[in-house]
Scaffold this motif. Sequence first.
Motif, PDB file in Angstrom:
ATOM      1  N   ILE A   1       0.827  -1.201   0.000  1.00 43.28           N
ATOM      2  CA  ILE A   1       0.000   0.000   0.000  1.00 43.28           C
ATOM      3  C   ILE A   1       0.863   1.253   0.000  1.00 43.28           C
ATOM      4  O   ILE A   1       1.878   1.327   0.694  1.00 43.28           O
ATOM      5  N   GLY A   2       0.461   2.228  -0.807  1.00 39.81           N
ATOM      6  CA  GLY A   2       1.209   3.472  -0.860  1.00 39.81           C
ATOM      7  C   GLY A   2       0.910   4.244  -2.125  1.00 39.81           C
ATOM      8  O   GLY A   2       0.057   3.858  -2.927  1.00 39.81           O
ATOM      9  N   PRO A   3       1.629   5.338  -2.341  1.00 38.75           N
ATOM     10  CA  PRO A   3       1.361   6.204  -3.489  1.00 38.75           C
ATOM     11  C   PRO A   3       1.544   5.503  -4.826  1.00 38.75           C
ATOM     12  O   PRO A   3       2.331   4.561  -4.942  1.00 38.75           O
ATOM     13  N   CYS A   4       0.838   5.992  -5.832  1.00 41.54           N
ATOM     14  CA  CYS A   4       1.052   5.506  -7.197  1.00 41.54           C
ATOM     15  C   CYS A   4       2.515   5.662  -7.567  1.00 41.54           C
ATOM     16  O   CYS A   4       3.124   4.750  -8.133  1.00 41.54           O
ATOM     17  N   SER A   5       3.097   6.805  -7.235  1.00 40.55           N
ATOM     18  CA  SER A   5       4.525   7.031  -7.464  1.00 40.55           C
ATOM     19  C   SER A   5       5.079   7.893  -6.338  1.00 40.55           C
ATOM     20  O   SER A   5       4.402   8.794  -5.842  1.00 40.55           O
TER      21      SER A   5
ATOM     22  N   TYR B   1       7.332   3.500  -5.026  1.00 41.25           N
ATOM     23  CA  TYR B   1       7.594   3.243  -6.441  1.00 41.25           C
ATOM     24  C   TYR B   1       8.348   4.434  -7.027  1.00 41.25           C
ATOM     25  O   TYR B   1       7.787   5.515  -7.217  1.00 41.25           O
ATOM     26  N   THR B   2       9.625   4.201  -7.301  1.00 43.27           N
ATOM     27  CA  THR B   2      10.502   5.284  -7.744  1.00 43.27           C
ATOM     28  C   THR B   2      10.682   5.320  -9.263  1.00 43.27           C
ATOM     29  O   THR B   2      11.368   6.191  -9.784  1.00 43.27           O
ATOM     30  N   ASN B   3      10.084   4.347  -9.962  1.00 41.94           N
ATOM     31  CA  ASN B   3      10.063   4.333 -11.426  1.00 41.94           C
ATOM     32  C   ASN B   3       8.605   4.322 -11.853  1.00 41.94           C
ATOM     33  O   ASN B   3       7.819   3.534 -11.320  1.00 41.94           O
ATOM     34  N   LYS B   4       8.223   5.145 -12.778  1.00 36.23           N
ATOM     35  CA  LYS B   4       6.820   5.232 -13.180  1.00 36.23           C
ATOM     36  C   LYS B   4       6.683   4.951 -14.670  1.00 36.23           C
ATOM     37  O   LYS B   4       7.137   5.746 -15.499  1.00 36.23           O
ATOM     38  N   PRO B   5       6.064   3.810 -15.045  1.00 33.35           N
ATOM     39  CA  PRO B   5       5.854   3.553 -16.480  1.00 33.35           C
ATOM     40  C   PRO B   5       4.844   4.536 -17.062  1.00 33.35           C
ATOM     41  O   PRO B   5       3.859   4.887 -16.408  1.00 33.35           O
ATOM     42  N   ARG B   6       5.071   4.976 -18.272  1.00 30.54           N
ATOM     43  CA  ARG B   6       4.162   5.891 -18.955  1.00 30.54           C
ATOM     44  C   ARG B   6       3.721   5.255 -20.270  1.00 30.54           C
ATOM     45  O   ARG B   6       4.557   4.823 -21.067  1.00 30.54           O
ATOM     46  N   THR B   7       2.431   5.217 -20.475  1.00 31.38           N
ATOM     47  CA  THR B   7       1.886   4.541 -21.657  1.00 31.38           C
ATOM     48  C   THR B   7       2.428   5.127 -22.956  1.00 31.38           C
ATOM     49  O   THR B   7       2.773   4.404 -23.891  1.00 31.38           O
TER      50      THR B   7
END
Length: 343
Positions: free
Chosen positions: A51-55, A87-93
């Motif tokens: 549980i936690g932030p999206c990023s 989450y320190t890496n955020k995938p972008r579509t």
Amino acid sequence: MNMQFIRKLPIPKEIKEQFPLSENLKRIKAERDEQIAKVFTGESDKLILIIGPCSADREDAVLEYTSRLAGLQEKVKDKIIIIPRIYTNKPRTTGEGYKGMVHQPDPNKDEDMLEGLIAIRELHTRAIAQTGLTCADEMLYPENHRYLNDLLSYVAVGARSVENQQHRLTASGLDIPVGMKNPTGGDLGVMLNSIVAAQSSHTFLYRGWECRTSGNPLSHAILRGYVNKHGASLPNYHYEDIMYLYELYGERNLVNPAVIIDTNHANSGKQYDQQVRIAKEVLHSCKHSKEIRSLVKGLMIESYLEDGCQKISDNTVYGKSITDPCLGWEKSERLVLDIADQL
């Protein structure tokens, strides 16, 4: 070649030597890893909550949020193991938008990946030191995993990465649980193939080395919903969906059958407030089927200090997501306590 080489970055060993882990933090991680592994092997009937932030967007807000989780963990420790999402890496579509702290330690400044590598290591280290909780991160870039591998207790492979050979083979060399999300199109066979690969031994090229892995028996499924050919989000957390996954597991030679249910993303249609209802529905399914209860090891919930999300600006609200919308703290705390009551 349309590629500019900006500068040579330190290798993981150099970053680790510059920002080492103390013996006390190593001990905390070893103890947490053992507790978490026992859930996936069936030795413990506790529920995992990732549980936690999206990023992770700023250190101060993330550490405040994680500290609150540590207080909540004490209240539910007999039934739940909380693994904070950092989450320190955020995938972008489309490749556009905020790509995470590893790219931009400060979302309002230019990208700086050297500063980012240092920032993400310091953030994860401080989270353990201040809260006693080891955390989860997404393995968006397999070659970057070793910058954090001595700090993490859980790794997720995202829906866009789960078919990638390098992700699968790297996962086979980890000694912590690795969750494989179903692909965005929803094909559970693809997800299960990735688990087979991650649980198997491989020889492959990694960071310039010929490597051999022994397989990861803690790799498992994450159901996150899917998107159909018309672009509509559809869920796969219902009773029938989990029973179908249970049957698929039975058809394959896999150890430690397990699934984490992602309550956001396509499962909620990105309606973050629906996560409360979805989490409780999954627990209801567990009560009515011993097979489902044996398979469901936990939930993944997107949550932060404030409800919703916002665009990046000079006046961003402290503790409010700058990527996908999240449950605010009050709703999240109530949900975790309600989950503990239902277990």
